[in-house]
Design a protein around this motif. Structure first.
Motif, PDB file in Angstrom:
ATOM      1  N   SER A  41      33.915  23.712   6.503  1.00 33.49           N
ATOM      2  CA  SER A  41      34.716  23.129   7.586  1.00 33.49           C
ATOM      3  C   SER A  41      35.332  24.190   8.493  1.00 33.49           C
ATOM      4  N   ALA A  42      35.705  25.347   7.925  1.00 35.00           N
ATOM      5  CA  ALA A  42      36.324  26.377   8.777  1.00 35.00           C
ATOM      6  C   ALA A  42      35.305  26.922   9.783  1.00 35.00           C
ATOM      7  N   LYS A  43      34.076  27.136   9.306  1.00 35.66           N
ATOM      8  CA  LYS A  43      33.039  27.627  10.221  1.00 35.66           C
ATOM      9  C   LYS A  43      32.733  26.587  11.297  1.00 35.66           C
ATOM     10  N   PHE A  45      34.573  24.052  12.288  1.00 30.02           N
ATOM     11  CA  PHE A  45      35.699  23.825  13.194  1.00 30.02           C
ATOM     12  C   PHE A  45      35.757  24.966  14.212  1.00 30.02           C
ATOM     13  N   GLY A  46      35.452  26.174  13.764  1.00 32.03           N
ATOM     14  CA  GLY A  46      35.386  27.317  14.686  1.00 32.03           C
ATOM     15  C   GLY A  46      34.368  27.083  15.781  1.00 32.03           C
ATOM     16  N   VAL A  47      33.197  26.540  15.394  1.00 31.59           N
ATOM     17  CA  VAL A  47      32.138  26.264  16.380  1.00 31.59           C
ATOM     18  C   VAL A  47      32.601  25.184  17.371  1.00 31.59           C
ATOM     19  N   LEU A  49      35.675  24.279  18.141  1.00 34.42           N
ATOM     20  CA  LEU A  49      36.776  24.799  18.954  1.00 34.42           C
ATOM     21  C   LEU A  49      36.239  25.736  20.031  1.00 34.42           C
ATOM     22  N   ARG A  50      35.298  26.533  19.637  1.00 35.83           N
ATOM     23  CA  ARG A  50      34.693  27.513  20.536  1.00 35.83           C
ATOM     24  C   ARG A  50      34.020  26.817  21.724  1.00 35.83           C
ATOM     25  N   ARG A  55      41.843  21.825  21.202  1.00 40.87           N
ATOM     26  CA  ARG A  55      42.000  21.556  19.784  1.00 40.87           C
ATOM     27  C   ARG A  55      41.863  20.076  19.435  1.00 40.87           C
ATOM     28  N   GLU A  59      38.983  18.493  17.018  1.00 39.58           N
ATOM     29  CA  GLU A  59      39.254  17.721  15.796  1.00 39.58           C
ATOM     30  C   GLU A  59      38.454  16.419  15.790  1.00 39.58           C
ATOM     31  N   LEU A  62      34.850  17.325  15.187  1.00 39.54           N
ATOM     32  CA  LEU A  62      34.593  17.742  13.803  1.00 39.54           C
ATOM     33  C   LEU A  62      34.447  16.520  12.891  1.00 39.54           C
ATOM     34  N   ALA A  88      25.585  24.049  11.566  1.00 45.37           N
ATOM     35  CA  ALA A  88      26.228  24.527  12.794  1.00 45.37           C
ATOM     36  C   ALA A  88      25.529  23.970  14.032  1.00 45.37           C
ATOM     37  N   ARG A  92      27.267  22.156  17.028  1.00 47.26           N
ATOM     38  CA  ARG A  92      27.064  22.590  18.421  1.00 47.26           C
ATOM     39  C   ARG A  92      26.635  21.416  19.305  1.00 47.26           C
TER      40      ARG A  92
END
Lengths: 193, 244
Positions: A41-43, A45-47, A49-50, A55, A59, A62, A88, A92
């Protein structure tokens, strides 16, 4: 159809755990799905958000991403795709879908340069990269700034040729030539191993 | 990698359409032409997949960010059909391809023969040897040209397979369904016909007893289906049948 791609290395423990969790999720194993979420989830969510740059939107996206993963996990083929790339890519695509529908209303996102022009990975990050990832970055480094910038913007921003041309205020044909030459050089470099 | 010229590139430029499609820079007619090539040219489809893999390595450079607390519970609630406090502050809309399997299972009713409405199941008489309906089965069909999948629903009673999502069937071809049991040769079933907007059905007399691992595949064939009884065209989707 079956692909002639060579089998990918599976020595990495983290990767093996991820594949296991993803395959079990495909069999509707909820505990495995929870494990998959904690591993990724961290990876993802990073994608999100990026690409979304917001934010609240990231969310929402995600949540859609994991719903999609739950439904599609059964279609994942372990021998064929890298699990984190597969996951990912879903993130994306979802984030770009959101960005496109939001961007049609507020054109501003296209000019939001900081979102799409992110710094290259640091030396530390590169040290832990896989060989494949290192090779991609080495090949990207050989391109002109303009070519590399356009390719990264297309990937992370979901920008089409028309949008890239508009953002950089160059004719569409010029943008296509830049990117096509860049992709051709990338292809030559990547097949050069 | 393929070296065939792309219709969109000028004569002097090399073919980069596979990379362009994977990167997502094409739109309109150029994107349409590239998508058609993924169906017509298996080598091109493989090249697109290789490029997707190349580009996916860019994700390694994206920093991890902890996901908000409670998000997983929200996802679980949605899986269970509990809507939950979903904040749709953005113009986000799930696409047709993401149609939930649960929702699809409900459309099973649409596949039943008209004379047996599911809302009023015939009461099972004590002497009846078997129930009169067989639960539908589902396959997550992986589409060859994208990494997407969409569900196919098999209704044993109606002898039909339904695909609720869009299918890329070129003009003048038929999409034919095949069943592959274990390592046996593919057995031809019906060809798909439109059954409403973006929805297709094909006749599928497979029977109610499905062995685990039974595979469904869809190939592009001449109009009306393969003339030889064996697949002759590219596979556009495949997946394994499982119980709902």
């Amino acid at each position: 159809m079956t692909s002639p791609l060579p089998p990918q290395p599976t020595t990495d423990d983290a990767r093996a755990r991820l594949v296991e969790a993803l395959v079990a999720t495909g069999a509707e194993d909820r505990a495995a799905f929870a494990t998959l979420y904690s591993l990724t989830s961290a990876k993802l969510f990073g994608v999100c958000l990026r690409i979304c740059g917001d934010r609240g939107a990231a969310e929402d996206v995600l949540s859609e991403v994991y719903l999609t993963i739950w439904r599609r996990a059964g279609a994942f083929e372990p021998g064929r795709a890298s699990p984190i790339s597969w996951l990912a890519t879903i993130a994306r695509n979802r984030a770009i879908d959101w960005r496109r529908s939001a961007g049609r209303r507020q054109k501003v996102t296209l000019d939001d340069a900081p979102e799409v022009a992110d710094p290259d990975p640091s030396v530390e990050e590169r040290m832990i990269e896989s060989d494949d990832t290192k090779q991609l970055h080495l090949c990207l480094d050989q391109l002109d700034d303009k070519q590399r910038g356009a390719i990264r913007s297309a990937f992370f921003g979901g920008l089409t040729y028309a949008e890239l041309a508009e953002r950089d205020r160059v004719p569409l044909g010029t943008m296509k030539s830049w990117v096509r030459r860049g992709l051709q050089r990338l292809k030559d470099c990547l097949s050069d191993d | 990698m393929t070296t065939e010229p792309t219709p969109s590139a000028s004569g002097t430029e090399p073919d980069t359409a596979a990379a362009e499609l994977a990167l997502g820079v094409l739109d309109g007619a150029e994107r349409g032409a590239a998508l058609r090539r993924t169906i017509a040219e298996p080598a091109f489809a493989r090249e697109v997949e290789q490029w997707r893999d190349h580009f996916a390595r860019l994700f390694a450079g994206v920093a991890d960010v902890s996901a908000p607390a409670g998000l997983f519970e929200q996802v679980e609630a949605r899986i269970d059909g509990r809507a939950g406090p979903q904040r749709l502050v953005n113009p986000w809309k799930p696409t047709a391809i993401a149609a939930s399997l649960a929702a699809l299972a409900m459309t099973a009713v649409a596949l039943r023969p008209v004379e047996a409405p599911p809302v009023a199941p015939a009461p099972i008489v004590a002497t009846a040897p078997m129930p009169t309906t067989t639960p539908p089965m589902i396959a997550a069909m992986a589409l060859t040209d994208t990494n997407a999948s969409q569900p196919a629903l098999y209704d044993a009673d109606a002898g039909m397979v339904k695909m609720p999502g869009p299918m890329p069937i070129p003009e003048g071809r038929s999409a034919q369904l095949w069943v592959i049991e274990g390592d046996q040769a593919p057995r031809p079933l019906g060809t798909f016909r439109a059954a409403g907007p973006g929805s297709y059905v094909a006749e599928a007399k497979i029977g109610a007893v499905i062995t685990p691992g039974t595979k469904l595949a869809i190939t592009l064939e001449p109009l009306g289906g393969s003339p030889t009884g064996k697949p002759t065209g590219p596979v556009i989707a495949s997946g394994l049948l499982s119980k709902v």
